[in-house]
Each structure stands twice: as C-alpha cells, then as structure tokens.
Enzyme design. Structure first.
Site, short mmCIF file in Angstrom:
data_model
loop_
_atom_site.label_atom_id
_atom_site.label_comp_id
_atom_site.label_asym_id
_atom_site.label_seq_id
_atom_site.Cartn_x
_atom_site.Cartn_y
_atom_site.Cartn_z
N LYS A 107 1.82 -2.50 -4.13
CA LYS A 107 1.40 -3.94 -4.06
C LYS A 107 2.71 -5.03 -3.85
O LYS A 107 2.23 -6.29 -3.73
CB LYS A 107 0.75 -4.15 -5.28
CG LYS A 107 -0.79 -3.34 -5.49
CD LYS A 107 -1.44 -3.76 -6.70
CE LYS A 107 -2.95 -2.97 -6.65
NZ LYS A 107 -2.61 -1.62 -6.97
C1 LIG Z 1 -3.90 -0.89 -6.43
C2 LIG Z 1 -3.41 0.73 -6.55
C3 LIG Z 1 -3.99 1.49 -5.59
C4 LIG Z 1 -5.49 1.15 -5.15
O1 LIG Z 1 -5.44 0.45 -3.96
P1 LIG Z 1 -6.66 -0.26 -3.26
O2 LIG Z 1 -6.08 -1.06 -2.35
O3 LIG Z 1 -7.03 -0.97 -4.48
O4 LIG Z 1 -7.56 0.76 -2.78
C5 LIG Z 1 -3.89 3.00 -5.59
N1 LIG Z 1 -2.88 3.46 -6.35
C6 LIG Z 1 -2.10 2.66 -7.10
C7 LIG Z 1 -0.60 2.97 -7.44
C8 LIG Z 1 -2.18 1.21 -7.02
O5 LIG Z 1 -1.45 0.20 -7.95
#
Ligand SMILES: *Cc1c(COP(=O)(O)O)cnc(C)c1O
Length: 427
Positions: A107
């Site tokens: 993210k």
């Molecule tokens: C947010 C997150 C996900 C999921 O991603 P999406 O875009 O919401 O499907 C998967 N793995 C980790 C470690 C995350 O922080």
C-alpha cells in the site's frame, strides 16, 4: 480525464474532484470514462524503459492535463523509491515482492502517490483538508507514512485497540507532525462506522476526505507493479498468470487495468482466505456480501470487497467474459500454514500468510508448461511476525525501516464513541 460514478446518479467529474471527494455524492465509486491502450511498440520494448518512465506512460491518461507533466514525473519519482523484484520460488513460479517500501506493505505506492496528488490539488486552498481513515492494520501505517509532512493536510487514523500487531501500531502512532492516531475501544467495523458517520454529519465543518483504495489516486498507481513484473519476465517468453492475494480487490483490479492498457497477461487469479464472497459469486453468479471473518491473513478479511464492482465494469458486467480471464479461489488458515511450510521446505523462501494464499491460488489454477505464474508478496513476513515464527522454523530479522519505528514512543488518543471523534474533529 473524466470519471463517472458506478452508481450512475452523480454527474461526471474530473480527476481532481475524484481524488478530493473520494466517493461520488451518490456514494458510488469512480471509474475512468476511457481506457486507451498504450502503443504496441512501447510494450514490446518495455525493458528499455526505466520504472519511472513506465509508470508515467501507464498513468498519464488517467491524470490528463490536471497535473503538469513535470510535476507528475516528480510525484512518480517520489513514490517509486524502492525495488519491485520478481524472485524465483520454483521452476515455473516466482513472487513479485511489493514490500520493499517504507512500511513494508504494497500500500506504500498508492498512499504516497495519492498524498502528493491531494497536496498538489489543495495547494491553492487556504483551508486544510482532513483525511479520515479507518484501518485494520496495514492501511494506517502506509497512509501515515505517505502523508507525513504533506502541507495543508491533516491525517486522522482510527484503529481498533489491541487488534493490530505491535509493529503496525508503532507505524501509525509514532510519526507525529500532521498525523494523529485515535485508539478506538472496539473492532475494525466500529472504526469504519465512525468514519462513515463523520462523513454524513453536517455539523462537522472541516473538509473531510478518505484514503482507502476506492480513491482513484490510491487505486490506479497499483497498475505499475504488473508492468514492472512483465518487464522482468518478458525474456522467458511465457504467458504470465498473476495470482493476487485479495481483500478489497483494488490491487487485482489495477492489474486488469494494466491488461486493458495492452499488457500481455494470460489470466488473473484472485486468491482469498475464507472470506469468499467473490469465489462464491463466480460459482453461482449471485453476489452475497457477508460479515468478515478473522484469519491469519488479516489484511484480506473483507466480506464485501469495495473494488469488485470496478472489475465487473471492466468486463461489461458479463459473467462469462469475466470467467474466461479471471478466477477466484478461497483457502483456509490451515491450508495457508501448510503451504508456508512447504514453500519454505522446498525453496527456503519465507512467505507471509498473504503470499502463501497467492501461491495456493496458482496451484489451484494449474499452470501449463507455456505459462509462468507470479504470486504477489503483498507484505514482508516481519509484518506478520507471530504467525510466521509460529509456523516456520525461522527467526525473521527486523529490517531497518521497522527497527526505526519500534524504538519510538506511541502517542494515541483513546476514543470510545462517535462523540469522542466528533469532539476531536470540531476542535
Ligand atoms: C491490503 C492488503 C491486501 C489486499 O489488497 P486489496 O487491494 O484490498 O485486495 C493483501 N495483502 C496485504 C498485506 C495487504 O495489506
């Protein structure tokens, strides 16, 4: 570029407004009006471009002329400050490591990109904007880090007391400056409800916006990862299948956008834990959101994935076309732990629980000999230290960016009701 609401009851709007508002007035999420494929020549010569150049080519049409070219290139350069390697794990499977950023979760890219867009758009305003975000763990840290020091923007992060890992808590409570953490006596859903209530509360006069993956400036930069993987794998001359550990389905939806831009991808697998709303939909064609269940891959504990509607839009809401390009499978915690063990035993690779779910998805898809599978490692194993060290015979070394926050002091404001949040916002 114009964006329309997927509820189709609000007027079209600009990139700027889509970023500043987050959600349309009709509560629908935004979708770009046009998607124009990149030139064949660019894709065929992708290895000759830097990551920054690739990112610029991929995103520029979605920003249009709303951010000047040089500024957009700066924003990209400030965002892509780390590597995105594909690491081989077995003969026909590799992992795209997305965790080399400042908070060690994928993210980071979306948060940093969005923070800079918002800062740019808000520059001329005298008024400050407040970014209000609820987190179950990773979002809070990435947003705190991405927005740290952004001028004219205050960030308020709500997290459930005792429900995030120690490292995650440190990442969102120790930065200070324009970042405030509210420690909520409750679970994630309570945090989320408080945020929603605040957005609808007319007595709150501050300008509020959100920073989750429904925001186009957090969602779209995730396309970059898929281009970077292709650039590294093109020489294999195989068809690529991506397996994306999915929660809100923003990341995988960005991958499908990259494919729409002309990136050669054979198939997408959305791998989930027992929160199986989408795998069930693909089976019986009925979309039934559920309450989320807690798992060891907790960043994917989502019962009503907010971005899935964008995926349906990309396939013109046609289930059969969707199924040709996209599969989705669900796995239990037991299967996840067993796979973490097996991957480690066979290759020495330490996968976090989310990555292991991605690996399981590739196995279930069943690659043929002309295909190469890539599962996304969405977080560094250190972020899920308890599960990883309980499951595998390893001690995970603490990387420097985590070490730095562990030694800082936590500062959080205890919050037990919506009234507490409201009082805080009205100060
Ligand atoms: C947010 C997150 C996900 C999921 O991603 P999406 O875009 O919401 O499907 C998967 N793995 C980790 C470690 C995350 O922080």
């Amino acid at each position: 570029m114009n964006y329309y609401s997927l509820h189709h009851k609000s007027p079209k709007t600009t990139f700027k407004n889509a970023v500043v508002e987050g959600l349309a007035k009709d509560r629908g999420i935004y979708f770009p009006e046009n998607i124009t494929p990149l030139s064949k020549d660019f894709i065929e010569n992708i290895e000759n471009y830097t990551n920054n150049e690739i990112a610029y080519e991929a995103i520029k049409q979605f920003v249009g002329d709303e951010i000047p070219t040089e500024k957009l290139k700066d924003i990209i350069a400030n965002t892509l400050t780390f590597d995105f390697p594909v690491v081989p794990v077995s003969e026909n499977i590799g992992t795209l490591e997305l965790f080399h950023g400042p908070t060690m979760a994928f993210k980071d890219v979306g948060a940093k990109f969005m923070a800079q867009c918002l800062e740019y758009f808000n520059k001329k305003n005298k008024e400050e904007v407040t970014v209000l975000v609820a987190t179950s763990g990773d979002t809070g840290g990435a947003v705190a880090n991405g927005f740290l020091g952004a001028k004219g923007i205050n960030v308020v992060i709500l997290y459930p007391s005792g429900k995030v890992s120690d490292i995650q808590e440190k990442q969102l409570t120790t930065l200070g400056q324009n970042i405030t953490a509210l420690e909520v006596d409750g679970v994630f859903d309570d945090c989320q409800d408080m945020v929603k209530t605040a957005f609808l509360d007319e007595e709150i006069t501050k300008t509020l916006t959100s920073a989750n993956s429904i925001n186009v400036a957090r969602w779209l930069p995730q396309m970059f990862y898929f281009f970077f993987a292709y650039k590294q794998l093109k020489k294999l001359n195989k068809e690529i299948v991506f397996s994306v550990p999915s929660g809100n389905f923003g990341n995988i939806c960005a991958g499908i956008m990259a494919q729409k831009l002309g990136l050669p991808v054979k198939h997408f697998v959305a791998s989930t834990n027992v929160n199986d709303t989408v795998p069930n939909f693909l089976k019986d064609g009925v979309y039934t959101p559920k309450k989320s269940k807690a798992t060891i891959s907790n960043a994917m504990d989502v019962g009503n994935p907010s971005n899935f509607i964008r995926i349906r839009e990309l396939f013109n809401n046609d289930l059969e076309t969707l199924k040709n390009a996209f599969s989705s499978f669900s796995f239990s915690d037991d299967a996840t732990r067993a796979k973490m063990k097996e991957i480690h035993k066979n290759s020495g690779y330490v996968a976090d629980p989310h990555g292991a779910v991605g690996y399981l998805g590739l196995e279930k898809y069943n690659l043929n000999e002309n295909e190469y599978g890539v599962f996304l490692e969405t977080a560094h194993p250190v972020k899920f230290l308890d599960v990883v060290e309980e499951t595998l015979p390893v001690k995970v070394a603490i990387p420097p960016q985590i070490q730095k926050v562990i030694n800082n002091n936590k500062v959080a404001i205890k919050t037990s009701s919506y009234e507490d949040l409201k009082r805080f916002l009205q100060q």
